[in-house]
Design an enzyme around this catalytic site. Structure first.
Site, short mmCIF file in Angstrom:
data_model
loop_
_atom_site.label_atom_id
_atom_site.label_comp_id
_atom_site.label_asym_id
_atom_site.label_seq_id
_atom_site.Cartn_x
_atom_site.Cartn_y
_atom_site.Cartn_z
N LYS A 49 0.85 -1.21 0.00
CA LYS A 49 0.00 0.00 0.00
C LYS A 49 0.88 1.25 0.00
O LYS A 49 0.63 2.21 -0.74
CB LYS A 49 -0.92 0.01 1.23
CG LYS A 49 -2.04 -1.01 1.15
CD LYS A 49 -2.80 -1.18 2.46
CE LYS A 49 -3.79 -2.34 2.34
NZ LYS A 49 -4.49 -2.67 3.59
N GLN A 93 -4.71 -1.46 9.78
CA GLN A 93 -4.60 -2.78 9.15
C GLN A 93 -5.17 -3.84 10.08
O GLN A 93 -4.85 -3.88 11.28
CB GLN A 93 -3.13 -3.06 8.82
CG GLN A 93 -2.90 -4.32 8.03
CD GLN A 93 -3.49 -4.29 6.60
OE1 GLN A 93 -3.63 -3.23 6.00
NE2 GLN A 93 -3.83 -5.43 6.09
N ASP A 116 -11.04 3.11 4.54
CA ASP A 116 -11.43 1.71 4.32
C ASP A 116 -12.95 1.55 4.21
O ASP A 116 -13.43 0.47 3.91
CB ASP A 116 -10.99 0.88 5.54
CG ASP A 116 -9.84 -0.05 5.22
OD1 ASP A 116 -9.67 -0.39 4.06
OD2 ASP A 116 -9.14 -0.43 6.17
#
Ligand code: GUN
Length: 281
Positions: A49, A93, A116
């Site tokens: 990422k 994460q 997200d």
């Protein structure tokens, strides 16, 4: 024989356009990623990422916390990032270490920085049939793939295997909002193959190698494989028996190179979209 859905190529095209748009910005978008603990796969995902963000001219900040970190430590990082105007997107994460309450962590991210799309506000907007600030990355990537290949959704029977907050649950709502008839299957579902055999669009997001066998796929179905598993030889594979399903399907995603690159692509797009909302562009 099915047509291959080449996420890698679609993602590359989308990101080339995004990179052009970012090039002209004086102040660049910024993505902050919090990673807690030693999960090896998470470290690989976070590195890719960061690398992709930097390729596109998006600033990236990675905050690493130890496996034994506390809830308070993570929440403090989130408060700081929420209040930092130079940060546009915050991603924590997953999975988090077992002592951490992940639900509370996600809820403390400001919905306008929830890159997200996992905050209950954003998920709730999708459930209500409204637009969230950001859509969850993998479902957004799947919808974009269907659009790119001109695969219509309205009126189709979409069967999703998996009900995770990251994929199955939001994807079911997003396909419903596109007027699909949606069935969600999960680990307690009885007669799974009878249900999948009715799918015009079959999405497997279970993370179980060999789960979807050829005879579970209807002739002409669109097969989307979200699974990322390892074969005995160490190679990546999905949930679907690709070579069994491929002759029956009309379209099918490979693993790797199908859904995976679209997830990261959506993350970059979400970072840019949140930047625009925050800067009223
Ligand atoms: N772990 C696996 N996939 C994801 C993702 O898309 N977002 C986050 N935050 N964690 C993940």
């Amino acid at each position: 024989m099915a047509k291959l859905i080449e996420g890698k190529i679609v993602a590359k095209k989308i990101l080339e356009n995004l990179s052009d748009e970012i090039l002209f910005l004086e102040k660049k978008p910024c993505l902050a990623v919090i990673i807690a603990g030693d999960d090896a796969a998470s470290k690989i995902y976070v590195n890719s990422k960061k690398k992709k963000a930097e390729e596109l001219g998006i600033k990236s900040v990675v905050i690493e916390l130890p496996q034994n970190c506390t809830q308070q430590e993570i929440l403090e990082k989130i408060y700081t990032l929420n209040n930092d105007d130079s940060v546009n997107g915050i991603l924590v994460q997953l999975p988090l270490p077992p002592q951490i309450n992940a639900k509370e962590v996600v809820e403390k991210i400001h919905p306008l920085k929830d890159v997200d799309g996992l905050h209950p506000y954003n998920l709730g907007q999708i459930a209500a049939g409204n637009k969230p600030h950001a859509y969850p990355c993998t479902p957004k990537g799947i919808i974009r793939l269907l659009e790119y290949y001109d695969i219509s959704i309205a009126g189709k029977h979409a069967v999703i295997i998996g009900r995770s907050n990251l994929v199955g649950r939001p994807l079911s709502l997003m396909l419903l909002n596109e007027n699909a008839t949606v069935t969600v299957c999960h680990s307690k579902t009885k007669n799974l193959s009878q249900i999948t055999q009715q799918a015009d669009i079959l999405v497997s997001a279970a993370g179980q190698r060999g789960l979807v066998k050829a005879d579970m796929v209807k002739d002409g179905a669109v097969v989307i494989d979200v699974g990322i598993n390892r074969q005995e030889d160490g190679k990546l594979c999905g949930d679907v028996d690709f070579w069994g399903a491929e002759p029956r399907a009309s379209y099918i995603t490979p693993v790797p190179g199908g859904v995976g690159p679209m997830t990261i692509c959506s993350l970059m797009q979400n970072t840019f979209d949140l930047y625009k909302i925050q800067n009223k562009i």
